[in-house]
Enzyme design. Structure first.
Site, mmCIF file in Angstrom:
data_model
loop_
_atom_site.group_PDB
_atom_site.id
_atom_site.type_symbol
_atom_site.label_atom_id
_atom_site.label_comp_id
_atom_site.label_asym_id
_atom_site.label_seq_id
_atom_site.Cartn_x
_atom_site.Cartn_y
_atom_site.Cartn_z
ATOM 1 C CG ASP A 290 7.066 -0.659 -5.355
ATOM 2 O OD1 ASP A 290 6.591 -1.815 -5.363
ATOM 3 O OD2 ASP A 290 6.446 0.318 -4.898
ATOM 4 C CD GLU B 85 -3.011 -4.608 -9.328
ATOM 5 O OE1 GLU B 85 -2.577 -5.693 -8.902
ATOM 6 O OE2 GLU B 85 -2.358 -3.543 -9.311
ATOM 7 C CG ASP C 20 -3.794 -3.199 -6.040
ATOM 8 O OD1 ASP C 20 -4.872 -3.779 -6.235
ATOM 9 O OD2 ASP C 20 -2.757 -3.793 -5.665
ATOM 10 C CE LYS D 161 -1.076 -2.368 -2.759
ATOM 11 N NZ LYS D 161 -1.515 -3.662 -3.315
ATOM 12 C CE LYS E 293 0.513 -8.483 -7.248
ATOM 13 N NZ LYS E 293 -0.307 -8.197 -6.042
#
Length: 325
Positions: A295, A198, A172, A147, A243
């Site tokens: 995860d 991402e 991401d 992240k 998602k």
């Protein structure tokens, strides 16, 4: 048919930071359907950037639940509810009920020969040295998802790469960069062998990616909620992150898989940090994906009963009948 809607909260193992947000727990909405002694379940976390909460999703479900009965199918649900996190929980519960009533597994109904998966492990945003420590501690995971925002992203990546020269790294950004920043960071990302970036740009502000040739594959997350946004996303991105929380369930997720395959677009499955009950339907989508991010339970202080088995090497075992599908 008996229908139960519950809100169940799960604390995070440690605070989890992404662009603009820090999460201390995950509030889930769980739908339980019971008919003829058979029980189907589904779970949703919802989408924070669409202002969905457990309470709002519960309200959305209660608004339509009087129209749901033993004749409701995953297919008919698509006309009953708009794309939303609440629909995800109900859609997945209907799929679970459907396969259990048939006495089969989800793989039988979808004609899939399932394979076990290797998931990424996600490193939240912290100081570069701390992120490097977390990456080193996650050595059993060959793939890491990092992240980032616009605060020292390359410094963070260099620290992580130094700690994990062996790892496949995806990053991401959660809409945290401008187009100029993306172009500035790309050479370093390429040098650091980043496998995919991402959602670098804000949702609704990524038209500049049309015709842009990135040396590192770019992935759409927030920029593609469902099928209605797929065609535009396919013109701007190399990878589609599916998602179930954002696309409204397994039914829409499977439609996105088919659309992406027709465009020869790479696929990723992601999560909004739910329990294994959220990950199990995503496990189906993951069968078609190059990048797998399921995860979520590893980031929680504890998982749901009969959860997925996370083993050494990042391998995730198939969902059990007691869990889902």
């Amino acid at each position: 048919m008996k229908i139960t809607i519950d809100i169940v909260a799960y604390p995070m193992e440690v605070p989890f930071a992404i662009t603009g947000h820090v999460f201390y727990d995950t509030e889930t909405v769980r739908v339980t359907l019971e008919h003829g002694g058979v029980v189907g379940r589904g779970e949703s976390v919802g989408t924070y950037y669409l202002n969905e909460t457990a309470v709002s999703m519960k309200n959305d479900l209660e608004a339509v639940i009087g129209k749901v009965d033993s004749h409701t199918t995953p297919e008919s649900l698509q006309d009953l509810m708009p794309l939303c996190g609440a629909r995800n929980a109900l859609d997945c519960a209907l799929w679970d009920l459907k396969v259990k009533q048939a006495g089969k597994r989800i793989w039988d109904l979808l004609d899939i020969t399932p394979k076990e998966l290797i998931t990424v492990f996600t490193i939240g945003m912290e100081e570069p040295a701390v992120m490097a420590e977390r990456a080193a501690a996650a050595r059993q995971f060959p793939q890491l998802k990092i992240k980032l925002d616009a605060d020292r992203p390359i410094e963070r990546l260099e620290a992580i790469r130094a700690a994990r020269q062996d790892a496949t790294l995806v990053i991401d950004v959660n809409q945290g960069w401008s187009f100029d920043e993306l172009k500035d960071y790309l050479p370093s990302c390429q040098k650091l062998d980043i496998a995919m970036i991402e959602q670098p740009l804000p949702r609704g502000d990524d038209a500049c990616l049309e015709g842009f040739k990135s040396p590192v594959p770019l992935g759409a997350d927030e920029s593609c909620l469902g099928m209605s946004e797929f065609e535009i996303a396919a013109q701007r991105y190399d990878v589609l992150n599916i998602k179930l929380d954002k696309c409204g369930g397994l039914s829409e997720g499977l439609a996105l898989v088919r659309a992406a395959q027709e465009k020869n677009m790479q696929l990723m499955v992601g999560n909004m940090t739910g329990t294994s009950l959220s990950m199990a339907p995503s496990y189906v989508i993951a069968q078609f994906c190059r990048f797998v991010d399921i995860d979520g339970p590893l980031l929680l202080a504890h998982d749901i009963e009969n959860g997925l088995e996370y083993r050494a090497g990042g391998t995730v075992g198939l969902p059990s009948v007691a869990l889902w599908g």
